[in-house]
Design an enzyme around this catalytic site. Sequence first.
Site, PDB file in Angstrom:
ATOM      1  CG  HIS A   1     -13.406 -45.271   0.961  1.00 27.63           C
ATOM      2  ND1 HIS A   1     -14.010 -44.043   1.083  1.00 27.63           N
ATOM      3  CD2 HIS A   1     -12.140 -45.111   1.437  1.00 27.63           C
ATOM      4  CE1 HIS A   1     -13.142 -43.182   1.608  1.00 27.63           C
ATOM      5  NE2 HIS A   1     -11.997 -43.805   1.835  1.00 27.63           N
TER       6      HIS A   1
ATOM      7  CG  HIS B   1      -9.541 -45.958   5.463  1.00 27.87           C
ATOM      8  ND1 HIS B   1      -9.511 -44.887   6.333  1.00 27.87           N
ATOM      9  CD2 HIS B   1      -9.822 -45.432   4.237  1.00 27.87           C
ATOM     10  CE1 HIS B   1      -9.772 -43.767   5.651  1.00 27.87           C
ATOM     11  NE2 HIS B   1      -9.963 -44.075   4.373  1.00 27.87           N
ATOM     12  CD  GLU B   2      -8.475 -47.035   0.977  1.00 29.16           C
ATOM     13  OE1 GLU B   2      -9.373 -46.624   0.208  1.00 29.16           O
ATOM     14  OE2 GLU B   2      -7.789 -46.279   1.680  1.00 29.16           O
TER      15      GLU B   2
ATOM     16  N   GLY C   1      -3.926 -45.590   0.397  1.00 23.97           N
ATOM     17  CA  GLY C   1      -5.033 -46.389  -0.112  1.00 23.97           C
ATOM     18  C   GLY C   1      -6.018 -45.503  -0.846  1.00 23.97           C
TER      19      GLY C   1
ATOM     20  CB  CYS D   1      -9.873 -40.177   4.207  1.00 25.49           C
ATOM     21  SG  CYS D   1     -10.811 -40.784   2.797  1.00 25.49           S
ATOM     22  CG  LEU D   2      -5.708 -39.789  -0.660  1.00 31.87           C
ATOM     23  CD1 LEU D   2      -5.406 -40.642  -1.883  1.00 31.87           C
ATOM     24  CD2 LEU D   2      -4.696 -38.661  -0.540  1.00 31.87           C
TER      25      LEU D   2
ATOM     26  CD  GLN E   1     -10.972 -42.660  -1.258  1.00 36.92           C
ATOM     27  OE1 GLN E   1     -10.355 -43.716  -1.288  1.00 36.92           O
ATOM     28  NE2 GLN E   1     -10.544 -41.604  -0.579  1.00 36.92           N
TER      29      GLN E   1
HETATM   30 NI    NI Z   1     -10.282 -42.960   2.634  1.00 35.98          NI
END
Ligand code: NI
Length: 169
Positions: A133, A129-130, A43, A87-88, A48
């Site tokens: 963000h 989760h997304e 995701g 998380c990226l 991000q």
């Molecule tokens: Ni993340």
Amino acid sequence: MEILFLGNEKLREKAEPVRRIGPEYVRIAEDIIKALHDGDGVGLAGPQVGLMERIFAVHVQGDEPRIFINPSIIETSEELVKYEEGCLSIPGMYADVIRPKTVKIQAWNEKGRPFTLEASGILARVILHENDHLEGILFIDRISEAKRNRILAKLGKALKGQAERKKVL
Ligand code: NI
């Protein structure tokens, strides 16, 4: 698109609604999905990659990539489950996070088509989760202080001051 890392203040800002889903969103969606695949993630949300709009991509195994624009969570289950998240924007760090087991969400896709989706399992997890963000919330805000400090210590003291947390617990 370049992925921003913990410490970048954009990750802590609230994203703005997309005012009009024009044809350019097909390309934006492709770029976000490409960044997601390049990062080997499941995701990725607009903030991000410095795009402060309410848009995120989700691509879990066995499913197509999905784009969510201006999402709203309609319902979440009372039942909560624990699942390990990463998380990226916080590379190499993982922790168990407790969240609702299922989610019902309404959003628009990159072509401006509205849809409603009921998700469970990993799909629900990634969506929640997304969606966080878009509010400037990171998974480390949803774990114990001790665990969070361990992660921040690993990432380096320089990040500690910058990674100001949102109060969600
Ligand atoms: Ni993340």
